[in-house]
Design a protein around this motif. Structure first.
Motif, PDB file in Angstrom:
ATOM      1  N   GLN A 157       6.375  -0.241 -12.477  1.00  0.00           N
ATOM      2  CA  GLN A 157       5.535  -0.576 -11.151  1.00  0.00           C
ATOM      3  C   GLN A 157       5.703   0.814 -10.429  1.00  0.00           C
ATOM      4  O   GLN A 157       5.072   0.918  -9.624  1.00  0.00           O
ATOM      5  N   ALA A 158       6.566   1.666 -10.761  1.00  0.00           N
ATOM      6  CA  ALA A 158       6.600   2.789  -9.751  1.00  0.00           C
ATOM      7  C   ALA A 158       5.565   3.961  -9.917  1.00  0.00           C
ATOM      8  O   ALA A 158       5.250   4.078 -11.063  1.00  0.00           O
ATOM      9  N   ASP A 159       5.505   4.396  -8.758  1.00  0.00           N
ATOM     10  CA  ASP A 159       4.392   5.541  -8.701  1.00  0.00           C
ATOM     11  C   ASP A 159       4.988   6.945  -8.981  1.00  0.00           C
ATOM     12  O   ASP A 159       4.654   7.931  -9.684  1.00  0.00           O
ATOM     13  N   LEU A 160       6.344   7.202  -8.472  1.00  0.00           N
ATOM     14  CA  LEU A 160       6.989   8.398  -8.547  1.00  0.00           C
ATOM     15  C   LEU A 160       8.385   7.868  -8.736  1.00  0.00           C
ATOM     16  O   LEU A 160       9.026   6.890  -8.290  1.00  0.00           O
ATOM     17  N   GLY A 197       0.866  -1.194   0.015  1.00  0.00           N
ATOM     18  CA  GLY A 197       0.290  -0.175   0.172  1.00  0.00           C
ATOM     19  C   GLY A 197       0.864   1.433   0.097  1.00  0.00           C
ATOM     20  O   GLY A 197       0.288   2.302  -0.077  1.00  0.00           O
ATOM     21  N   ARG A 198       2.034   1.178   0.291  1.00  0.00           N
ATOM     22  CA  ARG A 198       2.844   2.255   0.166  1.00  0.00           C
ATOM     23  C   ARG A 198       3.225   2.745  -1.320  1.00  0.00           C
ATOM     24  O   ARG A 198       3.273   1.902  -1.897  1.00  0.00           O
ATOM     25  N   LEU A 199       3.699   3.935  -1.487  1.00  0.00           N
ATOM     26  CA  LEU A 199       4.059   4.603  -2.692  1.00  0.00           C
ATOM     27  C   LEU A 199       5.197   3.927  -3.187  1.00  0.00           C
ATOM     28  O   LEU A 199       6.114   3.630  -2.276  1.00  0.00           O
ATOM     29  N   ARG A 200       5.263   3.487  -4.390  1.00  0.00           N
ATOM     30  CA  ARG A 200       6.319   2.875  -4.903  1.00  0.00           C
ATOM     31  C   ARG A 200       7.395   3.852  -5.495  1.00  0.00           C
ATOM     32  O   ARG A 200       6.981   4.542  -6.523  1.00  0.00           O
ATOM     33  N   VAL A 201       8.420   4.149  -4.904  1.00  0.00           N
ATOM     34  CA  VAL A 201       9.330   5.333  -5.636  1.00  0.00           C
ATOM     35  C   VAL A 201      10.760   4.485  -5.985  1.00  0.00           C
ATOM     36  O   VAL A 201      11.335   3.677  -5.197  1.00  0.00           O
ATOM     37  N   ILE A 202      10.831   5.087  -7.243  1.00  0.00           N
ATOM     38  CA  ILE A 202      12.211   4.493  -7.769  1.00  0.00           C
ATOM     39  C   ILE A 202      13.127   5.993  -7.759  1.00  0.00           C
ATOM     40  O   ILE A 202      12.664   7.149  -8.048  1.00  0.00           O
ATOM     41  N   SER A 203      14.496   5.890  -7.274  1.00  0.00           N
ATOM     42  CA  SER A 203      15.342   6.859  -7.616  1.00  0.00           C
ATOM     43  C   SER A 203      16.585   6.372  -8.308  1.00  0.00           C
ATOM     44  O   SER A 203      16.747   5.157  -8.451  1.00  0.00           O
ATOM     45  N   THR A 204      17.734   7.288  -8.663  1.00  0.00           N
ATOM     46  CA  THR A 204      18.740   6.800  -9.432  1.00  0.00           C
ATOM     47  C   THR A 204      20.026   6.717  -8.419  1.00  0.00           C
ATOM     48  O   THR A 204      20.290   5.595  -7.883  1.00  0.00           O
ATOM     49  N   VAL A 205      20.652   7.917  -8.688  1.00  0.00           N
ATOM     50  CA  VAL A 205      22.070   7.850  -7.774  1.00  0.00           C
ATOM     51  C   VAL A 205      21.811   7.829  -6.515  1.00  0.00           C
ATOM     52  O   VAL A 205      20.932   8.350  -5.953  1.00  0.00           O
ATOM     53  N   SER A 206      22.902   7.343  -5.503  1.00  0.00           N
ATOM     54  CA  SER A 206      22.779   7.073  -4.267  1.00  0.00           C
ATOM     55  C   SER A 206      22.590   8.625  -3.684  1.00  0.00           C
ATOM     56  O   SER A 206      21.875   8.625  -2.553  1.00  0.00           O
TER      57      SER A 206
END
Ligand SMILES: [Zn+2]
Length: 257
Positions: free
Chosen positions: A79-82, A29-38
């Motif tokens: 699958q990401a929301d953001l 149920g949480r937002l799925r969030v992807i980021s790139t560099v650390s």
């Protein structure tokens, strides 16, 4: 000693939370969030904390400038929301893949592009104007990193208003640490003789840090195509270091120094 303390503070702000970005199949149920560099993963984690399902796609210790995502990363992106990226052309292969796989209602946020305007772009040794890509390392300037955090807070709150207060509280705590860091860097810089406030780095990543604290970037070792410097370039560099009387050299885990 004071300088070491500042760098530890710097590292604690930008690296401390790296372990938090766990990969899970179920976002529960949480937002799925992807980021790139650390550094961006770290900022997003500082704001999203346990309320988001965060995954950074560029592994720690990887050269982000030449990084190509594996085909399997497309599944995560779909699958990401953001999706938070630096932008400013840093992650073009990942951006292309994200755009091609973006699910309905999901959003790609280019933090750097929303933080400065083309008037503020820095072109330099590793990022010459002819190549068309500005120096993308905005986050080494704590104030610009805080702007990233502000954008992250707003995008998370817009997608997940139930947790808006949580994101705001995390932002407030982060802002306090950034302000402490900014003050500490200023105080430490004041202890360095003015003539020594010069930076020569392997990787050209202090372009936005230097002007805030009154340092001059005198060069970078790494060629603009991110290849290894030649023996001849290294010899010229050693001559330059001697001529400038450089008192200290620091290494990096990502690049051979
Ligand atoms: Zn870099």
């Amino acid at each position: 000693m004071k300088r070491i303390a500042v760098w530890l503070l710097f590292l604690s702000v930008f690296l401390a939370a790296c372990g938090g970005a766990a990969e899970t199949d179920e976002a529960d149920g949480r937002l799925r969030v992807i980021s790139t560099v650390s550094p961006i993963t770290n900022i997003v984690y500082n704001i999203g904390g346990e309320k988001i399902d965060l995954s950074g796609i560029v592994p720690e210790g990887t050269n982000s400038h030449t990084f190509e995502p594996a085909p399997s990363t497309a599944v995560k992106l779909a699958q990401a929301d953001l999706i938070f990226m630096n932008g400013l052309n840093l992650e073009l292969p990942s951006l292309k893949m994200a755009q091609a796989n973006l699910k309905d209602g999901a959003e790609i946020v280019l933090l750097g592009d929303q933080t400065i305007t083309p008037d503020d772009y820095v072109y330099d040794f590793s990022f010459p104007k002819e190549a068309g890509n500005p120096n993308p390392h905005l986050w080494t300037n704590p104030i610009l990193a805080l702007r990233y955090a502000e954008i992250v807070r707003d995008r998370l709150a817009a997608k997940d208003p139930d947790n808006a207060d949580y994101y705001q509280a995390n932002y407030d705590a982060f802002a306090q640490r950034i302000n402490d860091l900014d003050e500490a860097i200023k105080a430490t810089t004041a202890s360095i003789p003015e003539n020594n406030r010069k930076l020569l780095t392997y990787h050209d990543s202090f372009a936005y840090f230097a002007p805030r604290y009154g340092y001059t970037v005198i060069g970078a070792i790494q060629p603009a195509d991110f290849s290894q410097p030649s023996a001849q370039e290294m010899a010229a560099l050693i001559d330059q270091l001697k001529a400038e009387g450089v008192p200290a050299i620091f290494g990096s885990e990502v690049f051979p120094s």
